[in-house]
Design an enzyme around this catalytic site. Structure first.
Site, PDB file in Angstrom:
ATOM      1  N   ASP A 168       0.603  17.000  36.153  1.00 46.89           N
ATOM      2  CA  ASP A 168      -0.353  17.792  35.370  1.00 46.89           C
ATOM      3  C   ASP A 168      -0.628  17.086  34.039  1.00 46.89           C
ATOM      4  OD1 ASP A 168      -2.049  20.022  34.979  1.00 46.89           O
ATOM      5  OD2 ASP A 168      -0.522  21.039  33.792  1.00 46.89           O
ATOM      6  N   ASP A 185       6.005  18.540  28.808  1.00 48.73           N
ATOM      7  CA  ASP A 185       5.697  19.545  29.834  1.00 48.73           C
ATOM      8  C   ASP A 185       5.821  18.983  31.246  1.00 48.73           C
ATOM      9  OD1 ASP A 185       5.236  21.314  27.805  1.00 48.73           O
ATOM     10  OD2 ASP A 185       3.051  21.171  27.878  1.00 48.73           O
TER      11      ASP A 185
END
Length: 280
Positions: A168, A185
């Site tokens: 992502d 993340d």
């Protein structure tokens, strides 16, 4: 500030001393600036699954290993225990990826501890010692865009050589530290060799970088680093020192280009859907 309830156990365990302020609130977690002795760090408090918007898609969790067969069966059946086990596996995936990538020399925040659903890690700072901004909040010169793009491609290669695909990666989960970009993340990180969707995710990650930095340096837009990178990886000749060209030519019999192009189209569709979710 008054310590949030989720951080109280870390204070009681002596892992943090004080909570300075809230740094950000995202769809997946709340992040706080905390003091640990003489050091300033950040604490990522994962939201409970019922309070999060990111769906733990099977594409990401494919081939993830759990501690025992009972957990695996419960996760497959979707029982309450299974959902709890799946949530724990989702959180530990980021912790495992951070330790693995930090050991491989990838520019990620240094992890310090994981306790009671809270990830304690390095606070990434800018040249003033403040919390580093996200790339999407920064305007770049063409020269800086090319430099940061090249540095991030190097990090993606190191990640791939360590067997990890971010899954992502975009300007929204990259911080611009004093000495360059830092990737954050990683709960959706996937195993490059064990996940059938890894190629598509890698192509999307690299395309996201190209499109973002291409806004400031349009000469980056025609490049094909993702295709080149995955081809080298599949052939077992990619290493952390590989010099990429950004060019990729079809080699008869070497690459199924129709499959690769389907991956690209899927990546574009997923990115369009992601942008719609973020806009909402």
């Amino acid at each position: 500030m008054k310590p949030p309830a989720r951080l109280q156990s870390l204070i009681e365990e002596g892992l943090i001393d004080t909570v300075v302020r809230q740094l950000m609130s995202g769809k997946e977690a709340m992040v706080y600036v905390v003091r640990c002795g003489e050091e300033t760090r950040c604490a990522k408090v994962y939201k409970e699954a019922t309070h999060r918007s990111f769906r733990q898609a099977v594409d990401y969790t494919e081939n993830r290993k759990v501690k025992n067969s009972r957990q695996a069966r419960a996760m497959a059946k979707g029982t309450k225990f299974g959902r709890q086990a799946q949530e724990a596996a989702w959180q530990s995936a980021e912790v495992d990826a951070l330790y693995r990538l930090a050991a491989a020399g990838v520019r990620v925040p240094k992890p310090h501890n994981f306790h009671d659903g809270v990830l304690l890690m390095e606070l990434v700072t800018d040249e003033h010692g403040d919390a580093a901004p996200r790339l999407n909040d920064v305007v770049l010169s063409p020269e800086d865009a090319r430099r940061h793009h090249a540095m991030l491609l190097t990090q993606v290669v190191r990640m791939l050589c360590a067997g990890v695909v971010h899954g992502d990666l975009s300007e929204f989960n990259i911080l611009l530290a004093e000495d360059g970009p830092v990737i954050i993340d990683l709960p959706q990180a996937v195993d490059a060799a064990g996940n059938n969707h890894a190629a598509r995710m890698l192509l999307r990650d690299v395309e996201n970088l190209r499109n973002f930095f291409g806004r400031f340096a349009p000469d980056l837009l025609p490049t094909h680093y993702g295709l080149e990178m995955w081809d080298l990886y599949q052939r077992g000749v990619l290493d952390p020192e590989t010099v990429l060209t950004g060019r990729f030519e079809r080699k008869a019999g070497a690459v199924d280009m129709s499959a690769v192009m389907r991956e690209i189209e899927d990546a574009r569709a997923e990115e369009a859907a992601r942008q719609v979710r973020m806009a909402g």
